[in-house]
Design a protein around this motif. Structure first.
Motif, PDB file in Angstrom:
ATOM      1  N   THR A 179     -51.344  95.189 107.104  1.00 53.26           N
ATOM      2  CA  THR A 179     -52.725  95.576 107.400  1.00 53.26           C
ATOM      3  C   THR A 179     -52.839  97.084 107.471  1.00 53.26           C
ATOM      4  OG1 THR A 179     -53.093  93.544 108.657  1.00 53.26           O
ATOM      5  CG2 THR A 179     -54.610  95.361 109.069  1.00 53.26           C
ATOM      6  N   GLN A 233     -55.261 100.080 108.659  1.00 59.70           N
ATOM      7  CA  GLN A 233     -56.376 100.278 109.582  1.00 59.70           C
ATOM      8  C   GLN A 233     -56.898 101.696 109.429  1.00 59.70           C
ATOM      9  OE1 GLN A 233     -54.950  99.038 113.485  1.00 59.70           O
ATOM     10  NE2 GLN A 233     -55.583  96.948 113.031  1.00 59.70           N
ATOM     11  N   SER A 287     -59.614 104.273 111.433  1.00 61.75           N
ATOM     12  CA  SER A 287     -60.303 104.324 112.716  1.00 61.75           C
ATOM     13  C   SER A 287     -60.729 105.736 113.102  1.00 61.75           C
ATOM     14  CB  SER A 287     -59.412 103.743 113.815  1.00 61.75           C
ATOM     15  OG  SER A 287     -58.264 104.548 113.990  1.00 61.75           O
ATOM     16  N   ALA A 344     -59.496  92.084  98.248  1.00 61.99           N
ATOM     17  CA  ALA A 344     -59.675  92.425  99.668  1.00 61.99           C
ATOM     18  C   ALA A 344     -60.776  93.470  99.858  1.00 61.99           C
ATOM     19  CB  ALA A 344     -58.366  92.954 100.245  1.00 61.99           C
ATOM     20  N   GLU A 345     -61.470  93.366 100.973  1.00 65.98           N
ATOM     21  CA  GLU A 345     -62.500  94.326 101.347  1.00 65.98           C
ATOM     22  C   GLU A 345     -62.261  94.768 102.780  1.00 65.98           C
ATOM     23  OE1 GLU A 345     -66.429  92.847 100.749  1.00 65.98           O
ATOM     24  OE2 GLU A 345     -66.060  92.293  98.669  1.00 65.98           O
ATOM     25  N   TRP A 346     -62.731  95.973 103.104  1.00 63.98           N
ATOM     26  CA  TRP A 346     -62.625  96.471 104.470  1.00 63.98           C
ATOM     27  C   TRP A 346     -63.496  95.639 105.394  1.00 63.98           C
ATOM     28  CZ3 TRP A 346     -59.183 100.117 105.878  1.00 63.98           C
ATOM     29  CH2 TRP A 346     -58.644 100.926 104.877  1.00 63.98           C
ATOM     30  N   SER A 347     -62.965  95.249 106.542  1.00 63.87           N
ATOM     31  CA  SER A 347     -63.762  94.579 107.571  1.00 63.87           C
ATOM     32  C   SER A 347     -63.816  95.505 108.777  1.00 63.87           C
ATOM     33  CB  SER A 347     -63.152  93.225 107.950  1.00 63.87           C
ATOM     34  OG  SER A 347     -61.864  93.392 108.496  1.00 63.87           O
ATOM     35  N   TRP A 348     -64.989  95.619 109.379  1.00 68.13           N
ATOM     36  CA  TRP A 348     -65.217  96.575 110.463  1.00 68.13           C
ATOM     37  C   TRP A 348     -65.386  95.873 111.795  1.00 68.13           C
ATOM     38  CZ3 TRP A 348     -65.268 101.878 110.089  1.00 68.13           C
ATOM     39  CH2 TRP A 348     -65.209 102.397 108.803  1.00 68.13           C
ATOM     40  N   THR A 349     -64.918  96.533 112.845  1.00 68.06           N
ATOM     41  CA  THR A 349     -65.123  96.063 114.209  1.00 68.06           C
ATOM     42  C   THR A 349     -65.352  97.273 115.103  1.00 68.06           C
ATOM     43  OG1 THR A 349     -64.268  94.597 115.928  1.00 68.06           O
ATOM     44  CG2 THR A 349     -62.687  96.053 114.884  1.00 68.06           C
ATOM     45  N   GLU A 350     -65.908  97.027 116.246  1.00 67.01           N
ATOM     46  CA  GLU A 350     -66.177  98.086 117.214  1.00 67.01           C
ATOM     47  C   GLU A 350     -65.503  97.739 118.524  1.00 67.01           C
ATOM     48  OE1 GLU A 350     -70.047 100.114 119.423  1.00 67.01           O
ATOM     49  OE2 GLU A 350     -70.338  98.760 117.743  1.00 67.01           O
ATOM     50  N   ALA A 376     -61.610  99.754 111.010  1.00 70.40           N
ATOM     51  CA  ALA A 376     -61.717  98.920 109.815  1.00 70.40           C
ATOM     52  C   ALA A 376     -60.315  98.444 109.456  1.00 70.40           C
ATOM     53  CB  ALA A 376     -62.317  99.711 108.660  1.00 70.40           C
ATOM     54  N   LEU A 426     -57.883  96.337 106.333  1.00 66.43           N
ATOM     55  CA  LEU A 426     -57.799  95.925 104.937  1.00 66.43           C
ATOM     56  C   LEU A 426     -56.398  95.368 104.679  1.00 66.43           C
ATOM     57  CD1 LEU A 426     -59.115  96.117 102.005  1.00 66.43           C
ATOM     58  CD2 LEU A 426     -57.791  98.238 101.788  1.00 66.43           C
TER      59      LEU A 426
END
Length: 93
Positions: free
Chosen positions: A7, A9, A11, A61-67, A83, A85
């Motif tokens: 993974t 990341q 940030s 694959a695509e970037w996935s975002w979280t907060e 994020a 990936l």
């Protein structure tokens, strides 16, 4: 490292953006830091950094975002954007 999926990341906690690849068991993860914080580095810039670090996105694959927040017990603290990936070691040709 072997050919399994890792993974990447990406940030920021309001300062510089960092991109790193999580390598379980490694003492230091491959990483890059953008000194300019004027804008979010584009996907193409992130892909170029991954390539320089020896990695490539997994096909499709695509970037996935979280907060998150700097202090998980206090939602008034500044946000941290992260994020992720899926990546693999780049194929050497």
């Amino acid at each position: 490292m072997n050919a399994h999926t890792l993974t990447a990341q990406f940030s920021s906690n309001g300062g510089a953006w960092r991109l790193y690849v999580v390598v379980p068991g490694a003492p230091d993860w491959p990483a890059f830091r953008w000194e300019s914080t004027d804008s979010v580095p584009a996907v193409a810039e992130r892909r170029a950094v991954l390539a320089a670090l020896g990695f490539e996105p997994v096909a499709g694959a695509e970037w996935s975002w979280t907060e998150d927040s700097q202090d998980p017990d206090d939602d008034t603290t500044p946000s941290v954007l992260i994020a992720a990936l899926p990546v693999r070691e780049a194929v050497q040709v």
